[in-house]
Design an enzyme around this catalytic site. Structure first.
Site, PDB file in Angstrom:
ATOM      1  N   SER A  66      38.309  40.092  46.131  1.00 47.69           N
ATOM      2  CA  SER A  66      37.152  39.776  45.178  1.00 47.69           C
ATOM      3  C   SER A  66      35.796  39.611  45.674  1.00 47.69           C
ATOM      4  CB  SER A  66      37.675  38.418  44.679  1.00 47.69           C
ATOM      5  OG  SER A  66      38.612  38.645  43.617  1.00 47.69           O
ATOM      6  N   LYS A 110      33.609  42.234  44.147  1.00 49.36           N
ATOM      7  CA  LYS A 110      33.033  42.040  42.714  1.00 49.36           C
ATOM      8  C   LYS A 110      31.679  42.122  42.735  1.00 49.36           C
ATOM      9  CE  LYS A 110      37.288  39.483  41.192  1.00 49.36           C
ATOM     10  NZ  LYS A 110      37.776  38.220  40.895  1.00 49.36           N
TER      11      LYS A 110
END
Length: 309
Positions: free
Chosen positions: A65, A68
């Site tokens: 993540s 992101k």
């Protein structure tokens, strides 16, 4: 960038490793299960190109993540904030990062922010390129520029492992496609997203990216602007409000710096105007953040007063 070993940092690292057995290595992505829970490493990159470290900072791990925030910066640079935030919102959510509930209850089916999976998938759908291969290479070129390292690539084993088990993320994509939030081929979006999450690097490289954001877009290695100042500001704001999943509020109070975590055990911090931090500690807490990494940052805050608040 050369990185010097630091005894004081190593002492904090040793203290943080004492809680390793309280966390659990991610298992829902099969390829991540193989990581050693006793691993903990950290690098701190300064704007002038200096660096200090402790632990095995050459150990590679996947961004998950953390990617992101990188793809968000990329689409903001390509399209501007008005276009991007027409497709994804700016508000924090108290739900888990892979939740579908807010898509169902929102009148527009627009993801609340780019740091949850639905929002990140919406961002990935905006990446430029004629096919998945070109889009992945476009992301990699940007990451290589941020790190000033042409060798950065993704881990094929982790990418395949994620692609074949990403049933919930596919559901998020199809839901948003049905609502007209995203367009294009869902399997192509999933290929780009899983390879983006599988981008592999070490703590030093992650700390350099953190330093880019901390320094308003200036790469500490080349002293060149690689991200516009306003884009860096937007990204740091999301890191504060949404970067540590649904523990972001607690993190802001306890640590008080822009940060982004990933379920591989990585944490990237951008301490505004001071330095970037790259941490790798595979055992996770119940939220999905590195348990030993969080403990290390708590020790940093106690000793060095990192908080921007």
């Amino acid at each position: 960038m050369a990185c010097q070993r630091n005894e004081e940092l190593q002492e904090l690292l040793n203290e943080a490793k004492k809680v390793a057995n309280e966390g659990k290595v991610a298992s829902y992505i099969p390829a991540l299960q193989r990581e050693n829970p006793d691993t903990l490493s950290c690098a701190i990159a300064y704007p002038d190109g200096q660096c200090i470290s402790a632990g095995d900072i050459q150990k590679n791990f996947t961004l998950q993540s953390i990617s992101k925030i990188i793809t968000l910066a990329l689409v903001l640079m390509d399209y501007g904030s008005e276009h991007v935030f027409h497709k994804v919102g700016m508000e924090p959510t108290g739900d888990p990062f892979n939740s579908i509930i807010k898509l169902e209850t929102s009148s527009q089916a627009k993801p609340l922010n780019p740091m949850i999976n639905a929002g990140a998938l919406s961002v990935t759908s905006m990446i430029k390129g004629k096919d998945a291969t070109e889009k992945v290479e476009y992301i990699l070129d940007f990451v290589r520029k941020l790190c000033h390292d042409p060798e950065i690539t993704y881990c094929k084993d982790v990418a395949i492992s994620e692609f074949t088990t990403s049933f919930l993320n596919r559901s998020l994509c199809y839901y948003m496609k049905g609502a007209g939030v995203i367009h294009g081929n869902v399997e192509e979006i999933m290929e780009v997203y899983t390879k983006q999450c599988a981008i592999s690097m070490n703590c030093l490289q992650l700390a350099i990216i953190g330093a880019v954001f901390a320094g308003d877009g200036i790469c500490p290695v080349t002293q060149e602007e690689v991200i516009p100042k306003n884009v860096a500001r937007i990204c740091k704001t999301f890191m504060v409000t949404c970067g540590m999943y649904n523990a972001s509020g607690e993190f802001a109070i306890k640590i008080g710096v822009p940060a982004k975590s990933g379920v591989s055990g990585g944490i990237m911090c951008a301490v505004p105007g001071r330095f970037g931090i790259g941490i790798f500690g595979p055992p996770l807490n119940e939220i999905g953040n590195s348990h030993t990494g969080m403990r290390l940052l708590e020790l940093f805050q106690e000793k060095y007063d990192l908080s921007m608040f």
